[in-house]
Design an enzyme around this catalytic site. Sequence first.
Site, mmCIF file in Angstrom:
data_model
loop_
_atom_site.group_PDB
_atom_site.id
_atom_site.type_symbol
_atom_site.label_atom_id
_atom_site.label_comp_id
_atom_site.label_asym_id
_atom_site.label_seq_id
_atom_site.Cartn_x
_atom_site.Cartn_y
_atom_site.Cartn_z
ATOM 1 N N ASP A 153 0.845 -1.185 0.000
ATOM 2 C CA ASP A 153 0.000 0.000 0.000
ATOM 3 C C ASP A 153 0.886 1.244 0.000
ATOM 4 O OD1 ASP A 153 -2.590 1.389 0.381
ATOM 5 O OD2 ASP A 153 -1.680 1.981 2.276
ATOM 6 N N THR A 170 -2.919 5.631 -4.054
ATOM 7 C CA THR A 170 -1.845 6.257 -3.271
ATOM 8 C C THR A 170 -0.480 6.072 -3.920
ATOM 9 O OG1 THR A 170 -1.777 4.242 -1.922
ATOM 10 C CG2 THR A 170 -3.061 6.076 -1.083
ATOM 11 N N THR A 171 -0.271 4.931 -4.582
ATOM 12 C CA THR A 171 0.994 4.718 -5.290
ATOM 13 C C THR A 171 1.001 5.490 -6.598
ATOM 14 O OG1 THR A 171 1.147 2.500 -4.324
ATOM 15 C CG2 THR A 171 2.566 2.975 -6.194
#
Length: 588
Positions: A88, A121-122
């Site tokens: 994550d 998020t990445t």
Amino acid sequence: RVGCPGRRAGKLARRRPWGPTARAAMSQFIKPNIILLKDGTDSSQGKGQIISNINACMAVVDIVKTTLGPRGMDKLIEDGGDTTITNDGATVMKKLQVVHPAAKILVDISKAQDNEVGDGTTSVVVLAGELLKEAKSFLEDGLVAPQIIKGYRVASNLALQKLRDLAVDLNEKSKEETRAMLIKCAETTLNSKLVSDYKKFFAEMSVDAVSLLGEDLATSHVGIKKVTGGSVMETMLVDGVAFKKTFSYAGFEQQPKSFDNPKILLLSLELELKAEKDNAEVRITDPDQYQSIVDAEWNIIYEKLDLIAATGANVVLSRLAIGDLATQYFADRNIFCAGRVENEDLERTRRATGGEVQTTAQGISPNVLGTCARFEEKQIGAERYNLFTGSPVTKTSTILIRGGAQQFIDEAERSLNDSIMIVRRAMRNRKVVGGGGAIEMEISRFLREYARSAKGKQQLVINYFARALEVIPMTLAQNSGADGTSILNQLRTKHAAGGTEGRWFGVDCINCKTTDTFQEYIWEPVIVKESALSAATEAACLILSIDETVKNPQSEKPQGGMGKGKGKGKGKGMPGKGRGRGPRILQR
């Protein structure tokens, strides 16, 4: 005078004006330096400072880049003895503990994306890094930063407008079709997680959990509890509240452990005998008076217990302690009680049962009592849980995650949190786009065509912004083990053909080829892409606008403890410490 040529030469020398070298040598005495910053302050500025910041950001991007996509790698991060295994992006960025001030901006946008949307998020970090990488080549070629920032903002606005135009609205779907759409969005999110092998199981659970919430769709009302042991497929969704058995006193085992249609009383009240304060003094003239004081304390708590029992409640939950006397009292009257219930669990119980939290035992009316179809205390793994299920007014849900290793359970919790956030967002905004890099390729094609009509240097900047968007499909292909260049060329060909047939072609990370992501149900809510594109552009422009960093080395030094003479000791022989009035020993 004729015989003294030296004296005349000296006068002429004194009258002759100073040369440039002499004036420069004397200027430091005539005009002293103006000191604005403290001694030792490091100040670096200019183009070199911008490039230095970009290099620091690229080092962070390279770490998280390999986690993108279904075939992305995991990161094992050890921090103070705690081991975290995750892919994550927000968790990796947070655990890295980045100290570079410019690189911290990437940590902030990743955290903001996680809080606002839950997924991407990445992607937002990788996209921001690629925009900075393209800007670095411009800076090295002599283009000034404001020109690059202006071009990036123009390209970002065009990209966001095109994104909204391409989004497919699913508002007019039936209830079953809407549920299927939400499950597909959740599966897309879980594709890149550690629990991807169970994505359908967890996607359906996420949709069911969010469907139980009220109109506000607050994710804080979805409780996630972790129970070590068992198979991951034993993970269960409770249509209500479940929390671990609280601390209990003797007499608890005599209480009933299940009820059908119970009356539930929620309290923020302490039901325990108060201990006397230290050094308390009570003066009495007759020993019988002491007994009256003790009796008064017992009468107070018994009055509270009698009032609670008179309400007809079968289950009593309190935020504060319920002592051994109250526990036995309730056991004798077939009432279940639990004290020291966490605030979050008590609030979710209130939403699930329709009750109200009371701060006093006086004047409790029947309408403040909650109810549910069934209450039971159940053994789950090695723990005992209190379950409140089947309430018709429930606005909360609880997921009990099972699994072997603690690290796996922690990662499953993070994955479920992302999935729940996506489902919540998709329920509010039912516009979706194709995933797998398809939407980035289509926007990139659109910006390249627009750049041809742009004038001046902006044409180059917009063109390179379009090229930066291609980092998403390229990274997906590389992380999947495919030939990134070949996949990218195939996607360019498909999207250049135009029309609705080719716009949703993206990367099939499982089979290492291109595919129509919309037909394969690889969908993402448009809000994810909007947020990622806006945040990445803003972060890149912010970093490019910083041309000077002022740093004081003194501020980086760890703050020392108490100075000499500030301790609490009062001895007379400790050198330099304490506050005693004895002689101080001066250390030289």
